[in-house]
Scaffold this motif. Structure first.
Motif, PDB file in Angstrom:
ATOM      1  N   ALA A 221       0.951  18.456 -51.021  1.00  0.00           N
ATOM      2  CA  ALA A 221       1.696  18.712 -49.779  1.00  0.00           C
ATOM      3  C   ALA A 221       1.337  17.661 -48.742  1.00  0.00           C
ATOM      4  N   LYS A 222       2.337  16.962 -48.273  1.00  0.00           N
ATOM      5  CA  LYS A 222       2.157  15.915 -47.269  1.00  0.00           C
ATOM      6  C   LYS A 222       3.133  16.173 -46.122  1.00  0.00           C
ATOM      7  N   LEU A 223       2.737  15.773 -44.941  1.00  0.00           N
ATOM      8  CA  LEU A 223       3.600  15.918 -43.779  1.00  0.00           C
ATOM      9  C   LEU A 223       4.651  14.819 -43.802  1.00  0.00           C
ATOM     10  N   ASP A 224       5.901  15.228 -44.000  1.00  0.00           N
ATOM     11  CA  ASP A 224       7.031  14.307 -43.933  1.00  0.00           C
ATOM     12  C   ASP A 224       8.194  15.053 -43.284  1.00  0.00           C
ATOM     13  N   LEU A 225       9.365  14.450 -43.249  1.00  0.00           N
ATOM     14  CA  LEU A 225      10.489  15.094 -42.574  1.00  0.00           C
ATOM     15  C   LEU A 225      10.861  16.417 -43.235  1.00  0.00           C
ATOM     16  N   GLY A 226      10.823  16.485 -44.545  1.00  0.00           N
ATOM     17  CA  GLY A 226      11.180  17.717 -45.253  1.00  0.00           C
ATOM     18  C   GLY A 226      10.211  18.849 -44.966  1.00  0.00           C
ATOM     19  N   THR A 227       8.915  18.574 -45.074  1.00  0.00           N
ATOM     20  CA  THR A 227       7.933  19.642 -44.845  1.00  0.00           C
ATOM     21  C   THR A 227       7.795  19.975 -43.368  1.00  0.00           C
ATOM     22  N   SER A 228       8.144  19.050 -42.492  1.00  0.00           N
ATOM     23  CA  SER A 228       8.049  19.342 -41.059  1.00  0.00           C
ATOM     24  C   SER A 228       9.120  20.338 -40.615  1.00  0.00           C
ATOM     25  N   LEU A 229      10.152  20.525 -41.426  1.00  0.00           N
ATOM     26  CA  LEU A 229      11.226  21.456 -41.079  1.00  0.00           C
ATOM     27  C   LEU A 229      11.003  22.859 -41.643  1.00  0.00           C
TER      28      LEU A 229
ATOM     29  N   PRO B 259       9.098  26.184 -41.237  1.00  0.00           N
ATOM     30  CA  PRO B 259       8.443  26.709 -40.044  1.00  0.00           C
ATOM     31  C   PRO B 259       6.920  26.765 -40.048  1.00  0.00           C
ATOM     32  N   VAL B 260       6.286  27.505 -40.878  1.00  0.00           N
ATOM     33  CA  VAL B 260       4.828  27.650 -40.818  1.00  0.00           C
ATOM     34  C   VAL B 260       4.139  26.489 -41.533  1.00  0.00           C
ATOM     35  N   THR B 261       4.690  26.064 -42.643  1.00  0.00           N
ATOM     36  CA  THR B 261       4.097  24.991 -43.431  1.00  0.00           C
ATOM     37  C   THR B 261       3.989  23.702 -42.630  1.00  0.00           C
ATOM     38  N   GLY B 262       5.037  23.348 -41.911  1.00  0.00           N
ATOM     39  CA  GLY B 262       5.013  22.127 -41.110  1.00  0.00           C
ATOM     40  C   GLY B 262       3.922  22.153 -40.059  1.00  0.00           C
ATOM     41  N   MET B 263       3.757  23.292 -39.404  1.00  0.00           N
ATOM     42  CA  MET B 263       2.725  23.398 -38.369  1.00  0.00           C
ATOM     43  C   MET B 263       1.332  23.282 -38.975  1.00  0.00           C
ATOM     44  N   LEU B 264       1.112  23.914 -40.121  1.00  0.00           N
ATOM     45  CA  LEU B 264      -0.203  23.841 -40.757  1.00  0.00           C
ATOM     46  C   LEU B 264      -0.496  22.433 -41.273  1.00  0.00           C
ATOM     47  N   LEU B 265       0.510  21.745 -41.784  1.00  0.00           N
ATOM     48  CA  LEU B 265       0.310  20.361 -42.204  1.00  0.00           C
ATOM     49  C   LEU B 265       0.038  19.451 -41.006  1.00  0.00           C
TER      50      LEU B 265
ATOM     51  N   GLN C  20      -1.489   9.146 -35.980  1.00  0.00           N
ATOM     52  CA  GLN C  20      -0.210   8.440 -36.014  1.00  0.00           C
ATOM     53  C   GLN C  20       0.834   9.237 -36.802  1.00  0.00           C
ATOM     54  N   LEU C  21       0.458   9.743 -37.971  1.00  0.00           N
ATOM     55  CA  LEU C  21       1.383  10.551 -38.767  1.00  0.00           C
ATOM     56  C   LEU C  21       1.693  11.861 -38.062  1.00  0.00           C
ATOM     57  N   ALA C  22       0.685  12.464 -37.458  1.00  0.00           N
ATOM     58  CA  ALA C  22       0.888  13.719 -36.733  1.00  0.00           C
ATOM     59  C   ALA C  22       1.848  13.521 -35.564  1.00  0.00           C
ATOM     60  N   ALA C  23       1.691  12.421 -34.836  1.00  0.00           N
ATOM     61  CA  ALA C  23       2.582  12.149 -33.698  1.00  0.00           C
ATOM     62  C   ALA C  23       4.008  11.886 -34.161  1.00  0.00           C
ATOM     63  N   GLN C  24       4.154  11.276 -35.325  1.00  0.00           N
ATOM     64  CA  GLN C  24       5.476  10.945 -35.849  1.00  0.00           C
ATOM     65  C   GLN C  24       6.298  12.202 -36.144  1.00  0.00           C
ATOM     66  N   PHE C  25       5.635  13.267 -36.646  1.00  0.00           N
ATOM     67  CA  PHE C  25       6.369  14.461 -37.044  1.00  0.00           C
ATOM     68  C   PHE C  25       6.102  15.656 -36.138  1.00  0.00           C
ATOM     69  N   ALA C  26       5.401  15.462 -35.039  1.00  0.00           N
ATOM     70  CA  ALA C  26       5.115  16.576 -34.122  1.00  0.00           C
ATOM     71  C   ALA C  26       6.401  17.119 -33.498  1.00  0.00           C
ATOM     72  N   GLY C  27       7.328  16.256 -33.166  1.00  0.00           N
ATOM     73  CA  GLY C  27       8.587  16.683 -32.550  1.00  0.00           C
ATOM     74  C   GLY C  27       9.369  17.665 -33.415  1.00  0.00           C
ATOM     75  N   PRO C  28       9.685  17.281 -34.679  1.00  0.00           N
ATOM     76  CA  PRO C  28      10.418  18.232 -35.526  1.00  0.00           C
ATOM     77  C   PRO C  28       9.655  19.521 -35.794  1.00  0.00           C
ATOM     78  N   VAL C  29       8.332  19.433 -35.976  1.00  0.00           N
ATOM     79  CA  VAL C  29       7.527  20.626 -36.264  1.00  0.00           C
ATOM     80  C   VAL C  29       7.585  21.589 -35.085  1.00  0.00           C
ATOM     81  N   VAL C  30       7.351  21.074 -33.890  1.00  0.00           N
ATOM     82  CA  VAL C  30       7.355  21.925 -32.694  1.00  0.00           C
ATOM     83  C   VAL C  30       8.760  22.447 -32.410  1.00  0.00           C
ATOM     84  N   ALA C  31       9.777  21.620 -32.619  1.00  0.00           N
ATOM     85  CA  ALA C  31      11.157  22.058 -32.371  1.00  0.00           C
ATOM     86  C   ALA C  31      11.541  23.210 -33.296  1.00  0.00           C
TER      87      ALA C  31
END
Length: 190
Positions: free
Chosen positions: A138-146, A148-154, A165-176
């Motif tokens: 499991a890696k944080l990417d656009l698919g997993t960031s969408l 709900p719970v999995t994206g936040m935990l990643l 850097q990776l966290a900042a890249q996908f923080a927007g979609p995860v929080v949204a």
């Protein structure tokens, strides 16, 4: 953390007969739910902060014990100190999500016992989403960031590993996604 206060402020009030008084007040339903959500989220956030503090202190104790004996594994240690403020910030949307889901389900219950029965399926449906983030692949990417719970935990996992850097890249979609789910559950509770 969010489940028992949610049961008490919804089903507990129905049981005690105080919800009718609250609903007959001039406050709108959205205001009542917002107040209940803030109450449940406050208790949940305090519980999460105490758990974070407890885990930090336990980790320090274990590391000092193992370090003193010379048996500490090379990869064992605390997360970077810079990740702690980010963990606190990331806790806010996840606490809001769990609180709003618990509040929405607890609002259907007529008693505290019934509220507990309603929240068990919620817990059971969240476990696979939490376990998904623990898979080695499991890696944080656009698919997993969408998800709900999995994206936040990643996102939290990457913050703890210091990969900002990776966290900042996908923080927007995860929080949204988390906030949209929170808004939908709060609307459901209203």
């Amino acid at each position: 953390g969010a489940f028992y206060p949610a049961i008490d402020v919804c089903a507990g009030e129905k049981e005690r007969g105080t919800l009718e008084t609250l609903l007959s007040s001039p406050a709108r339903r959205t205001e009542i739910v917002a107040g209940k959500l803030l109450t449940v989220a406050s208790f949940s956030f305090a519980t999460a902060m105490l758990n974070l503090l407890s885990m930090t202190l336990t980790g320090l104790l274990v590391i000092s014990q193992l370090g003193g004996q010379g048996t500490m594994p090379m990869n064992l240690g605390l997360p970077p100190i810079m990740s702690l403020p980010w963990l606190v910030i990331v806790l806010i949307p996840i606490v809001a999500l769990f609180s709003s889901l618990a509040l929405a389900l607890a609002s259907f219950a007529k008693s505290s016992k019934e509220g507990q029965y309603y929240l068990v399926p919620l817990l059971m449906s969240l476990v696979p989403l939490m376990m998904l983030s623990m898979l080695p692949s499991a890696k944080l990417d656009l698919g997993t960031s969408l998800i709900p719970v999995t994206g936040m935990l990643l996102l939290i996992k990457n913050l703890m590993l210091g990969d900002f850097q990776l966290a900042a890249q996908f923080a927007g979609p995860v929080v949204a996604v988390t906030l949209v789910c929170c808004w939908l559950s709060a609307r459901w509770a209203v």
